[in-house]
Motif scaffolding. Sequence first.
Motif, PDB file in Angstrom:
ATOM      1  N   CYS A   1       4.822  16.704 -26.335  1.00  0.00           N
ATOM      2  CA  CYS A   1       5.787  17.954 -26.902  1.00  0.00           C
ATOM      3  C   CYS A   1       5.025  18.843 -27.635  1.00  0.00           C
ATOM      4  N   GLN A   2       4.200  18.065 -28.332  1.00  0.00           N
ATOM      5  CA  GLN A   2       3.453  18.430 -29.853  1.00  0.00           C
ATOM      6  C   GLN A   2       2.892  20.024 -28.806  1.00  0.00           C
TER       7      GLN A   2
ATOM      8  N   PRO B   1       9.283  17.202 -32.471  1.00  0.00           N
ATOM      9  CA  PRO B   1       8.325  17.937 -30.815  1.00  0.00           C
ATOM     10  C   PRO B   1       8.010  16.423 -30.526  1.00  0.00           C
TER      11      PRO B   1
ATOM     12  N   TYR C   1       8.324  20.768 -38.159  1.00  0.00           N
ATOM     13  CA  TYR C   1       8.753  21.484 -37.191  1.00  0.00           C
ATOM     14  C   TYR C   1       7.262  20.307 -36.562  1.00  0.00           C
TER      15      TYR C   1
ATOM     16  N   ALA D   1      12.359  28.309 -35.930  1.00  0.00           N
ATOM     17  CA  ALA D   1      11.067  27.628 -36.251  1.00  0.00           C
ATOM     18  C   ALA D   1      11.632  28.412 -38.343  1.00  0.00           C
TER      19      ALA D   1
ATOM     20  N   PHE E   1      11.481  25.839 -28.866  1.00  0.00           N
ATOM     21  CA  PHE E   1       9.961  25.627 -30.123  1.00  0.00           C
ATOM     22  C   PHE E   1      10.245  27.510 -31.155  1.00  0.00           C
TER      23      PHE E   1
ATOM     24  N   SER F   1       4.367  22.967 -28.710  1.00  0.00           N
ATOM     25  CA  SER F   1       5.869  23.570 -29.598  1.00  0.00           C
ATOM     26  C   SER F   1       4.142  24.353 -30.305  1.00  0.00           C
TER      27      SER F   1
ATOM     28  N   PHE G   1      11.812  22.288 -38.339  1.00  0.00           N
ATOM     29  CA  PHE G   1      12.016  23.045 -36.066  1.00  0.00           C
ATOM     30  C   PHE G   1      13.596  23.987 -36.397  1.00  0.00           C
TER      31      PHE G   1
END
Length: 280
Positions: A243-244, A60, A56, A32, A29, A247, A46
């Motif tokens: 995952c979000q 995720p 982005y 970006a 991450f 991130s 991303f």
Amino acid sequence: MKRNKDILAVITILCMCITSITGIFSMNFEHAHDFVNQYGHTVKIFGYGIYANDSYFKAPISIGTDFCILFVLVPLFLYTYVQYRKKGDVISEIKLISVYAVAFYYGASIAFGVTYNQIFLVYVVLFTCSLFGMFVHIKRVRIQQKITVTRGLSVFLIVAGIALIVAWMPDIISSLITGETLPLIGVYTTEITYVLDMGIISPLCFVCLYLLKKKEGLGVVLLSILLKLCIIVGIMVIPQTVCQVLSGIEMELPVLATKVLSFVALGGFALYFNKKMYQE
């Protein structure tokens, strides 16, 4: 004893391994950057791995999906295929159809929804093999409808069909009213999940219920597909959300309630009806 073989299943499993492993290795991450999209909006890209050119926000989610595919769907598909090779009966074939359908849903999502990248041809092969593999077995299977269409099952199919529209329609209505693009459109021209869920899965819930009540064998096949898909998606939204969060994307409470918890709940009910269906 002659064992049933299915080369399309083997190719499908291999393709899912390639796409999911490649996606998981893209989990970084820190690369970006901003980009002005075709709509004149500044979006965050991303910038790393196979999802380098995806937004982005989306990358995720794709990585979370890859975790679910590699550690849930691939083992399930492999186990189901082995059982089909050993038994070759109607039950094992219906189960194989259902995992094929989930693989096709995943294949369609990445083939049409992920920005063009180095493994695009793998996406196409996965999409093709899962689609035709599913069709081959649907054509071969012969089954009489003996499933009891209880009130609970009817309510589940109706709620599932409506929930998929309720989850995504507000975003579309809002964009139509304001005349703007979808809020999270990013670098894409459309949202493939909306098409699959509202255009195929939602109507299929009502078609399935109709066929079950008409005692059509195809209704059982569609039910197995819908239940397996709900189960996998119910699991999938968990690593997607994780995952979000990792991130740094903030998840609002209404989003968690309508787009995450609702799918987890549907997955739980689908697991119950799935077990009950195969018992019958």
